[in-house]
Design a protein around this motif. Sequence first.
Motif, PDB file in Angstrom:
ATOM      1  N   VAL A 174       0.561  -1.476   0.762  1.00  0.00           N
ATOM      2  CA  VAL A 174       0.368  -0.180  -0.253  1.00  0.00           C
ATOM      3  C   VAL A 174       0.755   1.319  -0.172  1.00  0.00           C
ATOM      4  O   VAL A 174       0.773   2.325  -0.419  1.00  0.00           O
ATOM      5  N   ALA A 175       2.153   1.491   0.263  1.00  0.00           N
ATOM      6  CA  ALA A 175       2.904   2.466   0.793  1.00  0.00           C
ATOM      7  C   ALA A 175       3.802   2.591  -0.682  1.00  0.00           C
ATOM      8  O   ALA A 175       4.120   3.335  -0.769  1.00  0.00           O
ATOM      9  N   PHE A 176       3.416   1.787  -1.048  1.00  0.00           N
ATOM     10  CA  PHE A 176       4.748   1.729  -2.419  1.00  0.00           C
ATOM     11  C   PHE A 176       3.577   2.158  -3.032  1.00  0.00           C
ATOM     12  O   PHE A 176       3.684   2.938  -4.272  1.00  0.00           O
ATOM     13  N   ASP A 177       2.519   1.421  -3.095  1.00  0.00           N
ATOM     14  CA  ASP A 177       1.192   2.129  -4.201  1.00  0.00           C
ATOM     15  C   ASP A 177       1.165   3.404  -4.481  1.00  0.00           C
ATOM     16  O   ASP A 177       1.042   4.328  -4.876  1.00  0.00           O
ATOM     17  N   LEU A 178       1.113   4.315  -2.904  1.00  0.00           N
ATOM     18  CA  LEU A 178       0.956   5.528  -3.252  1.00  0.00           C
ATOM     19  C   LEU A 178       1.742   6.201  -3.328  1.00  0.00           C
ATOM     20  O   LEU A 178       2.044   7.111  -4.023  1.00  0.00           O
ATOM     21  N   LEU A 179       3.124   5.897  -2.977  1.00  0.00           N
ATOM     22  CA  LEU A 179       4.335   6.941  -4.071  1.00  0.00           C
ATOM     23  C   LEU A 179       4.451   6.314  -5.005  1.00  0.00           C
ATOM     24  O   LEU A 179       4.318   7.550  -5.434  1.00  0.00           O
ATOM     25  N   MET A 180       4.087   5.184  -5.889  1.00  0.00           N
ATOM     26  CA  MET A 180       3.610   5.879  -7.118  1.00  0.00           C
ATOM     27  C   MET A 180       2.546   6.581  -7.786  1.00  0.00           C
ATOM     28  O   MET A 180       3.083   7.474  -8.997  1.00  0.00           O
ATOM     29  N   GLU A 181       2.006   6.717  -6.913  1.00  0.00           N
ATOM     30  CA  GLU A 181       0.120   7.151  -7.252  1.00  0.00           C
ATOM     31  C   GLU A 181       0.972   8.798  -6.739  1.00  0.00           C
ATOM     32  O   GLU A 181       0.788  10.376  -7.903  1.00  0.00           O
ATOM     33  N   ILE A 182       1.679   9.458  -6.484  1.00  0.00           N
ATOM     34  CA  ILE A 182       2.471  10.476  -6.254  1.00  0.00           C
ATOM     35  C   ILE A 182       3.448  10.987  -7.154  1.00  0.00           C
ATOM     36  O   ILE A 182       3.373  11.405  -7.638  1.00  0.00           O
ATOM     37  N   ARG A 183       4.238  10.185  -7.518  1.00  0.00           N
ATOM     38  CA  ARG A 183       5.337  10.263  -8.270  1.00  0.00           C
ATOM     39  C   ARG A 183       4.362  10.474  -9.180  1.00  0.00           C
ATOM     40  O   ARG A 183       4.469  11.477 -10.019  1.00  0.00           O
ATOM     41  N   ASN A 184       2.801   9.600  -9.864  1.00  0.00           N
ATOM     42  CA  ASN A 184       2.352   9.794 -10.872  1.00  0.00           C
ATOM     43  C   ASN A 184       1.884  11.327 -11.324  1.00  0.00           C
ATOM     44  O   ASN A 184       1.913  12.293 -12.205  1.00  0.00           O
ATOM     45  N   LYS A 185       1.378  11.766 -10.370  1.00  0.00           N
ATOM     46  CA  LYS A 185       0.413  13.061 -10.248  1.00  0.00           C
ATOM     47  C   LYS A 185       1.763  14.064  -9.971  1.00  0.00           C
ATOM     48  O   LYS A 185       1.763  15.743 -11.081  1.00  0.00           O
TER      49      LYS A 185
END
Length: 100
Positions: free
Chosen positions: A76-87
């Motif tokens: 979940v932490a990695f998925d959140l980090l990837m979403e932040i990166r995408n934004k």
Amino acid sequence: MVDPIQSNLTGAISPATLSSNGSSSVTGNKFVDVLMESLEEVNRLQTEADESVEALYSGKTDDIASVFTAVNKAGVAFDLLMEIRNKLVDAYQEIQQIRV
């Protein structure tokens, strides 16, 4: 008992304030510092998950629930980090398209 994922982003960045001479000053952490702390936290969670899986495979623990929880927290932490990166990438691309 397993700790919930702690979000370092909530309240970590405070808005800029205008001083009397019209210049702005930031009163909180710098964005890059918050981002680096978040990266370190994701890395720590990934390391914990790897260690718990290794302990399960080697027979040092038989608590499957804690291993499953550690792996899910890291995911979940990695998925959140990837979403932040995408934004951030989307915002950068939008800024690039601005004509001056």
